[in-house]
Design a protein around this motif. Structure first.
Motif, PDB file in Angstrom:
ATOM      1  N   GLU A   1     -39.410  -9.940  55.297  1.00  0.00           N
ATOM      2  CA  GLU A   1     -38.238 -10.784  55.121  1.00  0.00           C
ATOM      3  C   GLU A   1     -38.516 -11.851  54.073  1.00  0.00           C
ATOM      4  N   SER A   2     -37.495 -12.147  53.316  1.00  0.00           N
ATOM      5  CA  SER A   2     -37.731 -13.148  52.283  1.00  0.00           C
ATOM      6  C   SER A   2     -37.690 -14.540  52.911  1.00  0.00           C
ATOM      7  N   GLN A   3     -38.422 -15.433  52.291  1.00  0.00           N
ATOM      8  CA  GLN A   3     -38.536 -16.788  52.825  1.00  0.00           C
ATOM      9  C   GLN A   3     -37.276 -17.584  52.507  1.00  0.00           C
ATOM     10  N   TYR A   4     -37.053 -18.557  53.338  1.00  0.00           N
ATOM     11  CA  TYR A   4     -35.912 -19.430  53.143  1.00  0.00           C
ATOM     12  C   TYR A   4     -36.451 -20.791  52.722  1.00  0.00           C
ATOM     13  N   ARG A   5     -35.997 -21.281  51.585  1.00  0.00           N
ATOM     14  CA  ARG A   5     -36.517 -22.558  51.085  1.00  0.00           C
ATOM     15  C   ARG A   5     -35.499 -23.665  51.205  1.00  0.00           C
ATOM     16  N   ASP A   6     -36.020 -24.804  51.551  1.00  0.00           N
ATOM     17  CA  ASP A   6     -35.233 -26.025  51.561  1.00  0.00           C
ATOM     18  C   ASP A   6     -34.787 -26.289  50.112  1.00  0.00           C
TER      19      ASP A   6
ATOM     20  N   GLU B   1     -33.548 -28.758  48.591  1.00  0.00           N
ATOM     21  CA  GLU B   1     -33.856 -30.054  48.000  1.00  0.00           C
ATOM     22  C   GLU B   1     -35.341 -30.248  47.748  1.00  0.00           C
ATOM     23  N   GLU B   2     -36.147 -29.917  48.760  1.00  0.00           N
ATOM     24  CA  GLU B   2     -37.575 -30.218  48.631  1.00  0.00           C
ATOM     25  C   GLU B   2     -38.424 -29.000  48.313  1.00  0.00           C
ATOM     26  N   GLY B   3     -37.818 -27.824  48.383  1.00  0.00           N
ATOM     27  CA  GLY B   3     -38.554 -26.616  48.028  1.00  0.00           C
ATOM     28  C   GLY B   3     -39.558 -26.162  49.062  1.00  0.00           C
ATOM     29  N   ARG B   4     -39.563 -26.800  50.244  1.00  0.00           N
ATOM     30  CA  ARG B   4     -40.492 -26.349  51.287  1.00  0.00           C
ATOM     31  C   ARG B   4     -39.972 -25.057  51.894  1.00  0.00           C
ATOM     32  N   VAL B   5     -40.896 -24.236  52.386  1.00  0.00           N
ATOM     33  CA  VAL B   5     -40.488 -22.997  53.049  1.00  0.00           C
ATOM     34  C   VAL B   5     -40.106 -23.337  54.489  1.00  0.00           C
ATOM     35  N   LEU B   6     -38.904 -22.934  54.890  1.00  0.00           N
ATOM     36  CA  LEU B   6     -38.444 -23.216  56.247  1.00  0.00           C
ATOM     37  C   LEU B   6     -38.492 -21.943  57.086  1.00  0.00           C
ATOM     38  N   CYS B   7     -38.762 -22.132  58.361  1.00  0.00           N
ATOM     39  CA  CYS B   7     -38.783 -21.016  59.308  1.00  0.00           C
ATOM     40  C   CYS B   7     -37.383 -20.401  59.409  1.00  0.00           C
ATOM     41  N   LEU B   8     -37.290 -19.083  59.388  1.00  0.00           N
ATOM     42  CA  LEU B   8     -35.994 -18.405  59.465  1.00  0.00           C
ATOM     43  C   LEU B   8     -35.293 -18.677  60.794  1.00  0.00           C
ATOM     44  N   ASP B   9     -36.063 -18.915  61.842  1.00  0.00           N
ATOM     45  CA  ASP B   9     -35.460 -19.069  63.161  1.00  0.00           C
ATOM     46  C   ASP B   9     -35.183 -20.517  63.540  1.00  0.00           C
ATOM     47  N   CYS B  10     -36.203 -21.367  63.479  1.00  0.00           N
ATOM     48  CA  CYS B  10     -35.988 -22.751  63.935  1.00  0.00           C
ATOM     49  C   CYS B  10     -35.696 -23.707  62.771  1.00  0.00           C
ATOM     50  N   GLU B  11     -35.852 -23.227  61.544  1.00  0.00           N
ATOM     51  CA  GLU B  11     -35.535 -24.004  60.342  1.00  0.00           C
ATOM     52  C   GLU B  11     -36.401 -25.244  60.142  1.00  0.00           C
TER      53      GLU B  11
ATOM     54  N   PRO C   1     -49.154 -16.309  52.693  1.00  0.00           N
ATOM     55  CA  PRO C   1     -48.219 -16.894  51.726  1.00  0.00           C
ATOM     56  C   PRO C   1     -46.795 -16.342  51.860  1.00  0.00           C
ATOM     57  N   LYS C   2     -46.649 -15.171  52.499  1.00  0.00           N
ATOM     58  CA  LYS C   2     -45.312 -14.586  52.618  1.00  0.00           C
ATOM     59  C   LYS C   2     -44.667 -14.890  53.972  1.00  0.00           C
ATOM     60  N   ALA C   3     -45.302 -15.724  54.774  1.00  0.00           N
ATOM     61  CA  ALA C   3     -44.771 -16.030  56.105  1.00  0.00           C
ATOM     62  C   ALA C   3     -43.337 -16.539  56.002  1.00  0.00           C
ATOM     63  N   ALA C   4     -42.466 -15.993  56.843  1.00  0.00           N
ATOM     64  CA  ALA C   4     -41.066 -16.410  56.833  1.00  0.00           C
ATOM     65  C   ALA C   4     -40.704 -17.150  58.113  1.00  0.00           C
ATOM     66  N   ARG C   5     -41.664 -17.258  59.017  1.00  0.00           N
ATOM     67  CA  ARG C   5     -41.429 -17.951  60.282  1.00  0.00           C
ATOM     68  C   ARG C   5     -42.645 -18.797  60.639  1.00  0.00           C
ATOM     69  N   CYS C   6     -42.427 -19.840  61.435  1.00  0.00           N
ATOM     70  CA  CYS C   6     -43.557 -20.601  61.950  1.00  0.00           C
ATOM     71  C   CYS C   6     -44.272 -19.732  62.999  1.00  0.00           C
TER      72      CYS C   6
ATOM     73  N   CYS D   1     -42.240 -19.030  66.326  1.00  0.00           N
ATOM     74  CA  CYS D   1     -41.116 -18.109  66.169  1.00  0.00           C
ATOM     75  C   CYS D   1     -41.598 -16.711  65.820  1.00  0.00           C
ATOM     76  N   GLN D   2     -42.690 -16.639  65.035  1.00  0.00           N
ATOM     77  CA  GLN D   2     -43.224 -15.332  64.688  1.00  0.00           C
ATOM     78  C   GLN D   2     -43.720 -14.615  65.941  1.00  0.00           C
ATOM     79  N   TYR D   3     -44.326 -15.388  66.826  1.00  0.00           N
ATOM     80  CA  TYR D   3     -44.826 -14.819  68.071  1.00  0.00           C
ATOM     81  C   TYR D   3     -43.665 -14.225  68.886  1.00  0.00           C
ATOM     82  N   ASP D   4     -42.591 -15.027  69.006  1.00  0.00           N
ATOM     83  CA  ASP D   4     -41.416 -14.541  69.741  1.00  0.00           C
ATOM     84  C   ASP D   4     -40.819 -13.312  69.067  1.00  0.00           C
TER      85      ASP D   4
END
Ligand SMILES: [Zn+2]
Length: 84
Positions: free
Chosen positions: A30-35, A37-47, A59-64, A67-70
């Motif tokens: 899954e592609s990462q979701y970036r903030d 404004e700040e360019g930080r990578v946000l978790c797809l589930d909890c944001e 480096p390709k993690a899309a979840r914290c 959330c990845q565990y769940d």
């Protein structure tokens, strides 16, 4: 419990593990979701922003981690639903 019972349990666990690894490998990256404004990578589930340590390890993690565990558990559950 005799050897046969024990062997069956081990076999069952190994099959489940193998199935799980296969499902994870086949799950689309899954592609990462970036903030924006700040360019930080946000978790797809909890944001929440994904910690730098996690991104350094994957480096390709899309979840914290939580959330990845769940998510992985859900994939495992589905793989068991459709396995038979
Ligand atoms: Zn999360």
């Amino acid at each position: 419990m005799d050897y046969i019972d024990e062997a069956q349990i081990v076999e069952e666990c190994e099959r489940r593990d193998a199935l799980y690894r296969l499902m994870l490998k086949r799950a689309p990256q899954e592609s990462q979701y970036r903030d924006p404004e700040e360019g930080r990578v946000l978790c797809l589930d909890c944001e929440e922003p994904i910690p730098m340590g996690r991104l350094a390890a994957n480096p390709k993690a899309a979840r914290c981690i939580e959330c990845q565990y769940d998510y992985d558990r859900e994939v495992l559950y589905e793989s068991r639903l459709y396995a038979a």
